[in-house]
Design an enzyme around this catalytic site. Structure first.
Site, short mmCIF file in Angstrom:
data_model
loop_
_atom_site.label_atom_id
_atom_site.label_comp_id
_atom_site.label_asym_id
_atom_site.label_seq_id
_atom_site.Cartn_x
_atom_site.Cartn_y
_atom_site.Cartn_z
N ASP A 349 0.85 -1.17 0.00
CA ASP A 349 0.00 0.00 0.00
C ASP A 349 0.90 1.23 0.00
O ASP A 349 2.05 1.17 0.43
CB ASP A 349 -0.89 -0.03 1.25
CG ASP A 349 -1.85 1.14 1.30
OD1 ASP A 349 -2.41 1.49 0.25
OD2 ASP A 349 -2.01 1.73 2.38
N ASP A 650 -1.97 -0.73 5.87
CA ASP A 650 -2.31 -0.24 7.19
C ASP A 650 -3.79 0.00 7.38
O ASP A 650 -4.25 0.18 8.50
CB ASP A 650 -1.55 1.06 7.49
CG ASP A 650 -1.95 2.20 6.56
OD1 ASP A 650 -2.56 1.91 5.51
OD2 ASP A 650 -1.66 3.36 6.88
N ASP A 654 -7.11 -2.86 3.42
CA ASP A 654 -6.03 -3.79 3.09
C ASP A 654 -6.21 -5.17 3.73
O ASP A 654 -5.52 -6.12 3.36
CB ASP A 654 -4.68 -3.22 3.56
CG ASP A 654 -4.35 -1.90 2.90
OD1 ASP A 654 -4.50 -1.81 1.68
OD2 ASP A 654 -3.95 -0.96 3.62
#
Length: 914
Positions: A349, A650, A654
């Site tokens: 990410d 985070d 996700d």
């Protein structure tokens, strides 16, 4: 009791909109149509009776409890493993031989592994609970025309919810009224900047991050107020959909687990086949008594089973876990240590992982020049540079004027804490401007005291700027303005040098900054008549002086750039998957050293078939505007291409991909509970660079596991080979089953354990990653095992037959054979500490002191085994004379040199690892 005029109308929303292809696209519908569909009026909301009816129909606004296996079933399934079966058979054999000590050791190993697996699996099941925790606990609603604060679980479709700054959105809402509303959707979409919200419908195919008329459960209101109508509750929210994805994703077994399972099956088949062949040959061909051949087969089985392997593997993994914890990486599942060393692709990410999730002003565009701003995040560290040369910003009046406007026309605050560092209170964009002023060495308190604010016009989406009125204690009044560059330019007539505004030049600067993925803000100033004490919209006319533009972005961490380069040198491909805009994602990707020219959006991913997506997943490094489903598809596509995937993130968005990946890596500081609970590894410093260090440690762990295998298997194979050769050659058994158990047990807890502490092999991060399909026993490793096994058989039989030839008793001969086995393993330990490098490297004495302490312990054990009367009685051993020891040591030295010769051949062939 008052009822809405349309309260009794039938609601047509499905029970689970996200699970239905007929689900209304609430974000694309006109507001009147939404309200009609939900049978509600914005002025009164639902009646209490209607709310109760809908609560019964649609259920509570909470995520459903996941179906879980009971604790006893979870514990029982820990024993469902081929290697565990082999160990249990070994335990039964040792129990049948009345060797209760070894039985306890073997059963203890099995129980320890089961308990570890049971505990780790229990922790992993908290992932869905963490997603549930993202939902708000209370909500303010409008029912029967009155405001009520209720438990958020009691919200129903059609409720009118009131939002204000700082609250967590309690359900999926279609906005019906907004006032300067900005919502932080980072946990859901990964976009670092709060999103301005409106009531106008979006395109039907708009991604979640582009649905500006929606406020989703679990996001946080950063600024402003709003009314919204509930269109989804519980499992029907986007957050609920993510929770459903987390619950549906099956946790993949690790490469180590797969390899050990395969290895255990191979050992099992070998033992059964070898035992059956040996029994049939000994009984029917050699005419051996049934009891004798049965004891020989038992000895063969005991010799072939590496009963110490699970304990050694567990210890190696535990040591790796401890090392990683010291380096800010906390392992939640023990086998994940090794998995990191096996990954071929890292999908990361962007927001909060490769970047800090802290907006930063990185460019200042002044009338005469453009400056780059160093430093990242809210820490006021850094400066201003032009073409790489530092600028004396204190003496630069133009820069000071812009920085003063950024400081005074600002409602944010920066606070410093020794434990947590610099923290922002307020809007991230304003925080970036405030940090910019700090870097220009402006003191917030001193500057505000010298030029106090008298009045203000707060930011509103209608006029797209914020204005503040100030005076300087000398009678002068002035207005400071910041906002969208197009709007501010419309209000400016000149720049800070007094020259007429060259709009085309400024627009070119804006386009250059936007092309670099930066969000551009304009800052301006105009003088007011002396004594002005109030500010109104009529004062904001085309008479301002443009101070300059700022380019803001959530920049990549400097250490992340270096870590990505290190991963690429190690043969790992790094891919960035984010919910942010494609231009921003591509700009960050380029700074990180990724291939960003062919960035793909989530919409493109959605339209691709499996073949096209598999090809794109390998060729593309940057994926933008990706939803949780898109991230899942990309992880699955890479796995389908044979890649071993690590996923970092985070946000709650996700969590499904973290769980689906071969190893999930979550951020510990700014990560959500959902991400941490779905992950196998948590980074306590939220630093992508820590992943590179963890990958290195994972490779060291796997190397040490292979070294343990490379040490134990020739021992087991040599012992088994001694028994097979004796049976098929019609000779007396050189060792008994009990003596073999002694060798296996004592070397497993000494020499094998020493290999768990081996440091990294040279160039461990310059090797390409192992292929996921690569077997645990490679051809080179199998050759080494066979070669050393033959050496072990040869020297053991040589000592045994030599003792018999010189007239020694069978007990003395067997004692010599056992000691030959142990000495052979002792010298082989120093062979195997390096795969192909020679044993006499510079770290032979300093690299692993545990090896020397364990060697000393082994020598003590063997002296007791040979000379202690209780041990002689237990294992049928006898004392050896000096001549016997000289022969044993000479053969041990010869064996050591023979292995070193084989390693020299491998070095000539440029073989670096096994």
């Amino acid at each position: 009791m008052r009822n809405s005029p349309v309260a009794e109308a039938k609601i047509v929303i499905p029970a689970h909109p996200l699970a239905s292809d007929e689900s209304p696209a609430w974000h694309a519908q006109p507001l009147d149509e939404v309200l009609h569909t939900l049978s509600v009026m914005t002025s009164t909301g639902l009646s209490c009776e209607e709310a109760a009816r809908r609560l019964e129909q649609y259920g509570r606004n909470s995520l459903p409890a996941s179906k879980r296996r009971g604790p006893w079933l979870r514990l029982a399934l820990q024993f469902h493993n081929p290697l565990i079966y082999v160990l249990l058979v070994a335990g039964a054999i040792t129990f049948g031989l009345k060797d209760y000590v070894d039985t306890v050791v073997i059963v203890g190993v099995v129980l320890i592994n089961a308990v570890i697996g049971f505990i780790q699996e229990g922790k992993a099941e908290k992932a869905l609970e963490a997603v549930s925790a993202m939902l708000a606990s209370h909500a303010t609603v409008l029912r029967e025309g009155e405001r009520h604060e209720i438990d958020a679980t009691l919200l129903v479709p059609g409720d009118i919810v009131l939002l204000e700054s700082g609250v967590r959105v309690p359900a999926d809402l279609r906005l019906v009224r907004v006032k300067n509303l900005r919502v932080n959707e980072a946990a859901l979409t990964g976009e670092s900047v709060p999103v301005d919200k409106v009531t106008e419908p979006a395109d039907e195919d708009a991604s979640i991050g582009d649905r500006t008329c929606m406020a989703y459960a679990g996001t946080v209101v950063s600024f402003g107020q709003a009314h919204g109508v509930v269109v989804g509750t519980g499992a029907a929210t986007e957050m609920g959909h993510i929770g459903q994805l987390v619950g549906e994703v099956r946790t993949l077994v690790t490469p180590l687990t797969r390899r050990l399972d395969q290895f255990a099956r191979q050992i099992t088949l070998f033992i059964l086949a070898a035992g059956l062949i040996t029994f049939l040959y000994g009984h029917f061909v050699r005419q051996m008594p049934v009891l004798d051949i049965f004891l020989a087969v038992v000895g063969l089985a005991v010799a072939a089973i590496p009963e110490g392997l699970p304990a050694v593997v567990t210890i190696v993994l535990a040591i790796g876990t401890r090392v990683m914890a010291r380096n800010n990486a906390v392992i939640r599942r023990l086998p994940a240590v090794e998995t990191l060393g096996s990954v071929t692709v890292i999908c990361s990410d962007k927001t909060g992982t490769l970047t800090r999730n802290e907006m930063t002003a990185v460019r200042v565009m002044l009338p005469s020049l453009t400056l780059e701003v160093s430093g990242t995040g809210y820490a006021p560290e850094g400066g201003f540079h032009r073409d790489g040369v530092a600028v004396d910003f204190v003496q630069d009046d133009l820069l000071q004027g812009l920085a003063r406007c950024a400081l005074l026309c600002n409602d944010a605050q920066l606070k410093h804490d020794e434990a947590t560092g610099w923290q922002l209170v307020g809007d991230p964009t304003e925080g970036a401007l405030l940090t910019l002023a700090h870097k220009a060495r402006l003191d917030p308190l001193e500057t505000a005291a010298a030029m106090p604010r008298i009045d203000e016009i707060p930011f509103e989406s209608e006029h797209r700027f914020m204005a503040t009125l100030h005076h300087d204690h000398a009678g002068h009044a002035f207005v400071l303005l910041k906002g969208a560059p197009e709007r501010v330019l419309d209000l400016c007539v000149q720049d800070a040098t007094g020259q007429p505004l060259d709009r085309s030049a400024w627009e070119a600067s804006m386009e250059a900054a936007a092309g670099a993925g930066q969000r551009v803000l304009a800052l301006a100033r105009c003088e007011m008549p002396a004594g002005t004490t109030a500010l109104s919209m009529t004062d904001i006319t085309r008479r301002f002086t443009l101070l300059g533009l700022t380019g803001l972005i959530d920049p990549p961490r400097e250490e992340a750039i270096a870590a990505v380069a290190e991963c690429q040198r190690a043969g790992l491909r790094v891919k960035m998957i984010t919910g942010d805009h494609v231009v921003t994602a591509a700009a960050i990707g380029r700074q990180l050293g990724l291939r960003a020219d062919r960035a793909l959006t989530g919409e493109a991913v959605q339209t691709m078939d499996a073949v096209a997506l598999g090809r794109a997943s390998l060729e593309t490094d940057v994926f933008a505007r990706a939803s949780p489903e898109h991230k899942l598809r990309l992880v699955a596509a890479l796995q389908a291409q044979g890649e071993l995937v690590a996923m970092t993130g985070d946000g709650v968005n996700d969590a499904p991909a973290l769980k689906a990946a071969d190893i999930g890596v979550a951020m510990g500081q700014k990560g959500t509970d959902a991400a941490r609970e779905a992950a196998d590894l948590v980074l306590t410093d939220d630093n992508f660079a820590t992943i590179a260090r963890a990958v290195r440690e994972g490779r060291v762990v796997f190397d040490n596991i292979k070294k343990s295998l490379l040490f134990m298997l020739p021992t087991n194979s040599g012992e088994a080979g001694v028994i097979l050769l004796a049976v098929f050659a019609g000779l007396a058994l050189p060792v008994t089953a009990g003596q073999i158990l002694w060798v296996n047990t004592v070397t497993a807890v000494t020499l094998s354990l020493a290999l768990a502490f081996e440091p990294a092999e040279p160039g461990v991060m310059r090797r390409p990653p192992r292929r996921p399909s690569e077997p645990l026993i490679t051809r080179v490793l199998a050759f080494r095992i066979a070669y050393v096994s033959l050496l072990m058989i040869g020297v053991t039989f040589a000592v045994f037959e030599w003792e018999l030839m010189r007239g020694s008793s069978i007990e003395v001969a067997r004692t010599a054979a056992v000691n030959m086995l142990v000495v052979g393993e002792f010298v082989y330990l120093f062979n195997v500490r390096h795969f192909t490098a020679h044993a006499f490297t510079r770290d032979i004495f300093t690299g692993n002191p545990v090896a020397f302490w364990m060697s000393a312990l082994l020598i003590g054990f063997q002296l007791l085994f040979t000379y202690a009367p209780p041990m002689q009685q237990l294992f049928q051993t006898a004392a050896l004379d000096a001549v016997s020891w000289l022969v044993i040591l000479a053969l041990g030295l010869g064996k050591f040199l023979a292995v070193e010769a084989e390693k020299a051949v491998l070095r000539r062939l440029n073989v670096q690892s096994m």
